[in-house]
Design an enzyme around this catalytic site. Sequence first.
Site, PDB file in Angstrom:
ATOM      1  N   SER A 108       0.808  -1.229   0.000  1.00  0.00           N
ATOM      2  CA  SER A 108       0.000   0.000   0.000  1.00  0.00           C
ATOM      3  C   SER A 108       0.844   1.283   0.000  1.00  0.00           C
ATOM      4  O   SER A 108       0.464   2.244  -0.689  1.00  0.00           O
ATOM      5  CB  SER A 108      -0.969  -0.018   1.185  1.00  0.00           C
ATOM      6  N   ASP A 151       2.894   2.913  17.305  1.00  0.00           N
ATOM      7  CA  ASP A 151       1.767   1.983  17.309  1.00  0.00           C
ATOM      8  C   ASP A 151       0.699   2.596  16.391  1.00  0.00           C
ATOM      9  O   ASP A 151       0.406   3.795  16.481  1.00  0.00           O
ATOM     10  CB  ASP A 151       1.244   1.851  18.737  1.00  0.00           C
ATOM     11  N   ASP A 172      -5.039  -0.938   8.196  1.00  0.00           N
ATOM     12  CA  ASP A 172      -4.881  -2.319   7.728  1.00  0.00           C
ATOM     13  C   ASP A 172      -4.108  -3.147   8.758  1.00  0.00           C
ATOM     14  O   ASP A 172      -2.991  -3.602   8.506  1.00  0.00           O
ATOM     15  CB  ASP A 172      -4.141  -2.262   6.364  1.00  0.00           C
TER      16      ASP A 172
HETATM   17  C1  LIG Z   1      -1.583  -6.351   6.833  1.00  0.00           C
HETATM   18  S1  LIG Z   1       0.022  -5.760   7.082  1.00  0.00           S
HETATM   19  C2  LIG Z   1       0.069  -4.261   6.178  1.00  0.00           C
HETATM   20  C3  LIG Z   1       0.026  -4.400   4.687  1.00  0.00           C
HETATM   21  C4  LIG Z   1       0.075  -3.081   3.958  1.00  0.00           C
HETATM   22  N1  LIG Z   1      -0.915  -2.150   4.471  1.00  0.00           N
HETATM   23  C5  LIG Z   1      -0.189  -3.305   2.475  1.00  0.00           C
HETATM   24  O1  LIG Z   1      -1.357  -3.283   2.064  1.00  0.00           O
HETATM   25  O2  LIG Z   1       0.776  -3.485   1.734  1.00  0.00           O
HETATM   26  C6  LIG Z   1      -0.038  -5.176   8.737  1.00  0.00           C
HETATM   27  C7  LIG Z   1       1.270  -4.524   9.186  1.00  0.00           C
HETATM   28  O3  LIG Z   1       1.053  -3.941  10.479  1.00  0.00           O
HETATM   29  C8  LIG Z   1       2.249  -4.067  11.232  1.00  0.00           C
HETATM   30  N2  LIG Z   1       1.853  -3.919  12.645  1.00  0.00           N
HETATM   31  C9  LIG Z   1       1.493  -4.872  13.548  1.00  0.00           C
HETATM   32  N3  LIG Z   1       1.089  -4.312  14.695  1.00  0.00           N
HETATM   33  C10 LIG Z   1       1.192  -2.969  14.520  1.00  0.00           C
HETATM   34  C11 LIG Z   1       0.881  -1.841  15.328  1.00  0.00           C
HETATM   35  N4  LIG Z   1       0.400  -1.996  16.570  1.00  0.00           N
HETATM   36  N5  LIG Z   1       1.070  -0.621  14.825  1.00  0.00           N
HETATM   37  C12 LIG Z   1       1.556  -0.445  13.559  1.00  0.00           C
HETATM   38  N6  LIG Z   1       1.874  -1.467  12.735  1.00  0.00           N
HETATM   39  C13 LIG Z   1       1.677  -2.715  13.213  1.00  0.00           C
HETATM   40  C14 LIG Z   1       2.777  -5.420  10.859  1.00  0.00           C
HETATM   41  O4  LIG Z   1       4.176  -5.495  11.114  1.00  0.00           O
HETATM   42  C15 LIG Z   1       2.430  -5.474   9.356  1.00  0.00           C
HETATM   43  O5  LIG Z   1       3.507  -5.032   8.581  1.00  0.00           O
END
Ligand SMILES: C[S@@+](CC[C@H](N)C(=O)[O-])C[C@H]1O[C@@H](n2cnc3c(N)ncnc32)[C@H](O)[C@@H]1O
Length: 288
Positions: A108, A151, A172
């Site tokens: 994304s 976060d 996401d």
């Molecule tokens: C579904 S993936 C994102 C994919 C990306 N949005 C895309 O469409 O290419 C979710 C991401 O959130 C990160 N993540 C996990 N917990 C998080 C948090 N509390 N805050 C921010 N990022 C977090 C993970 O490391 C992961 O890279």
Amino acid sequence: MNYRHVYHAGNFADVVKHVVLALTIEHLKLKDTPFRIIDTHAGVGLYALNHGPAERTGEWRTGIGRLFGAEAAPLPAPVADLLAPYLDLIAAENADAPDGQITRYPGSPLIARRLMRRGDQLVVNELHADDRVRLAELFARDGQVKVLGLDGWIALKSLLPPKERRGLILIDPPFEEHNELIRLTEALKEAIRRFETGTYVIWYPIKDEKIIARFHRAIAESCARECLIAEVMLRTARHPEKLNGCGLVVVNPPWKLEAQLRVVLPHLAERLGQGEGAQSRLEWLVRH
Ligand SMILES: C[S@@+](CC[C@H](N)C(=O)[O-])C[C@H]1O[C@@H](n2cnc3c(N)ncnc32)[C@H](O)[C@@H]1O
């Protein structure tokens, strides 16, 4: 934080999410005034499909592999027109790959960056330290992109409202925790309170349909703005422990997004479906 998006890059869920994201960004570009895109859970931004984890799982083959590349059948013209901004940037990313192969898939952050204009801004937030380093490398010396490591739920609060007062917020999360849908509903309510005219695109997994129906009701009760849901089911959700489909809540959807999704979603369900019950759903949760 166990979730690693690289195993799933380019899968059906990425395709559905990124199609909606690209269509929404294209709408924002219809007005000259600059906008800001905020990606609260960004991932690394670019994924190799021909080696490493994505190659091993091969999930992309039943995702982007069904829409683009040597093995994908041509798209009907109205669908191809609407998907052009998304598929063109995948083509550009794979321009040097042999024989129409797909070796790289943009996440994304990179999709947003490729589609936005000079003057628009992108904020990408990723909590995982290694992923954030990769993201920072991808956008090194890019004055239009800011990389953060907060976060995601804190980022959502602290970044709103954007100074442009026009914007798209992609939410996401990895849905690793059982209460993530509740957390999402609460965070969205607070985000809308801070920036009520923003367009929010929120991805969610569909395993147990009863849980999703509760989530929809909670959003409908708490959301004061117009709210559209777009879903693609891979199959009938007979096994609620499986990822049977996915959906997006779009708050303040741009004018015409609904009409475009009416064309695109059924085709995505047909292409991406994995058995009986593959279908799409497009409904207003809140309509004024
Ligand atoms: C579904 S993936 C994102 C994919 C990306 N949005 C895309 O469409 O290419 C979710 C991401 O959130 C990160 N993540 C996990 N917990 C998080 C948090 N509390 N805050 C921010 N990022 C977090 C993970 O490391 C992961 O890279």
